[in-house]
Design a protein around this motif. Sequence first.
Motif, PDB file in Angstrom:
ATOM      1  N   LEU A 171      -4.700  -2.710  -5.541  1.00 30.92           N
ATOM      2  CA  LEU A 171      -4.250  -3.993  -5.006  1.00 30.92           C
ATOM      3  C   LEU A 171      -5.435  -4.902  -4.718  1.00 30.92           C
ATOM      4  CD1 LEU A 171      -1.463  -2.582  -2.708  1.00 30.92           C
ATOM      5  CD2 LEU A 171      -1.080  -4.259  -4.522  1.00 30.92           C
ATOM      6  N   ARG A 172      -6.456  -4.348  -4.113  1.00 29.98           N
ATOM      7  CA  ARG A 172      -7.633  -5.173  -3.817  1.00 29.98           C
ATOM      8  C   ARG A 172      -8.328  -5.609  -5.093  1.00 29.98           C
ATOM      9  NH1 ARG A 172      -8.324  -5.659   1.409  1.00 29.98           N
ATOM     10  NH2 ARG A 172      -7.630  -4.021   2.845  1.00 29.98           N
ATOM     11  N   ALA A 173      -8.367  -4.742  -6.103  1.00 32.05           N
ATOM     12  CA  ALA A 173      -8.968  -5.111  -7.382  1.00 32.05           C
ATOM     13  C   ALA A 173      -8.209  -6.250  -8.047  1.00 32.05           C
ATOM     14  CB  ALA A 173      -9.003  -3.901  -8.319  1.00 32.05           C
ATOM     15  N   ASP A 215      -3.262  -8.621  -1.216  1.00 34.27           N
ATOM     16  CA  ASP A 215      -3.366  -8.031   0.108  1.00 34.27           C
ATOM     17  C   ASP A 215      -2.493  -6.774   0.180  1.00 34.27           C
ATOM     18  OD1 ASP A 215      -3.281  -7.362   2.803  1.00 34.27           O
ATOM     19  OD2 ASP A 215      -3.056  -9.422   3.501  1.00 34.27           O
ATOM     20  N   PRO A 216      -3.063  -5.608   0.468  1.00 37.09           N
ATOM     21  CA  PRO A 216      -2.275  -4.366   0.519  1.00 37.09           C
ATOM     22  C   PRO A 216      -1.193  -4.373   1.595  1.00 37.09           C
ATOM     23  CG  PRO A 216      -4.623  -3.870   0.367  1.00 37.09           C
ATOM     24  CD  PRO A 216      -4.509  -5.338   0.659  1.00 37.09           C
ATOM     25  N   GLY A 238      -6.739  -8.574  -6.333  1.00 34.28           N
ATOM     26  CA  GLY A 238      -6.756  -9.728  -5.441  1.00 34.28           C
ATOM     27  C   GLY A 238      -5.493  -9.871  -4.626  1.00 34.28           C
ATOM     28  N   SER A 294      -4.971  -3.657 -13.227  1.00 37.86           N
ATOM     29  CA  SER A 294      -6.019  -3.019 -12.427  1.00 37.86           C
ATOM     30  C   SER A 294      -6.038  -1.511 -12.591  1.00 37.86           C
ATOM     31  CB  SER A 294      -5.828  -3.356 -10.938  1.00 37.86           C
ATOM     32  OG  SER A 294      -4.732  -2.643 -10.386  1.00 37.86           O
ATOM     33  N   GLU A 341      -4.147   0.981  -2.592  1.00 34.42           N
ATOM     34  CA  GLU A 341      -4.930  -0.064  -1.935  1.00 34.42           C
ATOM     35  C   GLU A 341      -6.096  -0.510  -2.802  1.00 34.42           C
ATOM     36  OE1 GLU A 341      -7.265  -1.032   2.247  1.00 34.42           O
ATOM     37  OE2 GLU A 341      -5.797   0.600   2.148  1.00 34.42           O
ATOM     38  N   ARG A 342      -6.778   0.426  -3.453  1.00 34.55           N
ATOM     39  CA  ARG A 342      -7.897   0.054  -4.328  1.00 34.55           C
ATOM     40  C   ARG A 342      -7.421  -0.861  -5.458  1.00 34.55           C
ATOM     41  NH1 ARG A 342      -9.369   5.551  -3.861  1.00 34.55           N
ATOM     42  NH2 ARG A 342      -8.584   5.994  -5.966  1.00 34.55           N
ATOM     43  N   ARG A 364       0.834  -1.210   0.000  1.00 33.91           N
ATOM     44  CA  ARG A 364       0.000   0.000   0.000  1.00 33.91           C
ATOM     45  C   ARG A 364       0.862   1.251   0.000  1.00 33.91           C
ATOM     46  NH1 ARG A 364      -2.501   3.772   3.358  1.00 33.91           N
ATOM     47  NH2 ARG A 364      -4.714   4.179   2.874  1.00 33.91           N
TER      48      ARG A 364
END
Length: 286
Positions: A252-254, A258-259, A256, A277, A249-250, A235
């Motif tokens: 990374l989550r998109a 973990d931030p 899959g 992403s 973070e957005r 992150r």
Amino acid sequence: MLGPAEVRALAERLGVRPTKKLGQNFVHDANTVRRIARLAGVGSDDVVLEVGPGLGSLTLALLPHAARVVAVEIDPVLAGALPGTVADRAPALVDRLTVLTEDALAVRAEELPVAPDLVVANLPYNVGVPVVLHLLAGLPSLRGGLVMIQSEVVDRLAASPGGREYGAPTAKLAWFAHARRAGPVPRTVFWPVPGVDSALLALERQPPPDAGGATRKEVFAVVDAAFGQRRKALRGALAGWAGSPSAAERRLRAAGVDPTDRAERLTIADFARIAASADRPSDART
């Protein structure tokens, strides 16, 4: 083959003094070069690209097994002498050899007389990694090969995600090929004797990961950003690349991911998903 006495005599005749600038450490052990040719899996139909043939020890071991050897040598004196060395020691094989006086970091596919199948080389320590990446990127015909470089560099390039040795070069190499350590090489087989240990790195071409439309350059930009601050969680490490920690973070989550993970835990496929992403509609959210 060229033994220790022959290597020194040939270098003296040519007025060659091995230089650290060019990373010149000449192999003078017949068993070592035969071992390299065997482990490289050179077949009778293969075109081998040899980088830095030097005085010709490895060249002489490759020629009996290959259809052709294209040797790329940056030193004009060594490049000019190599055909004569082969003609003296293996006259029946001299027609299989092509020598290019060129920097391996500048070699392009269209400049080669024929598309190579394998790269086999004793690479200078100071440019080993960039040469390997450049050749795999620029010569899509290469299906793999075997290169000899500094032992600790081999360990880094063959490392798996999760360890200290895993870094940006490891991830980038995985875009092109699977890499594994193929054995050590003792210092005593070189002249002059290097101050570091050497090892063999085996390469096997593999398809790049699905990058969802992102380019290799874009994926490598994520790799560089992540490892540029490898002690930070992703992150934070990718904040500059994404524009802010929250944007990182957005993305990374998109993807899959973990931030709170760190760069050394990610595979090249993970980095590819992160790069992809960046173009997803979810990034437009505030």
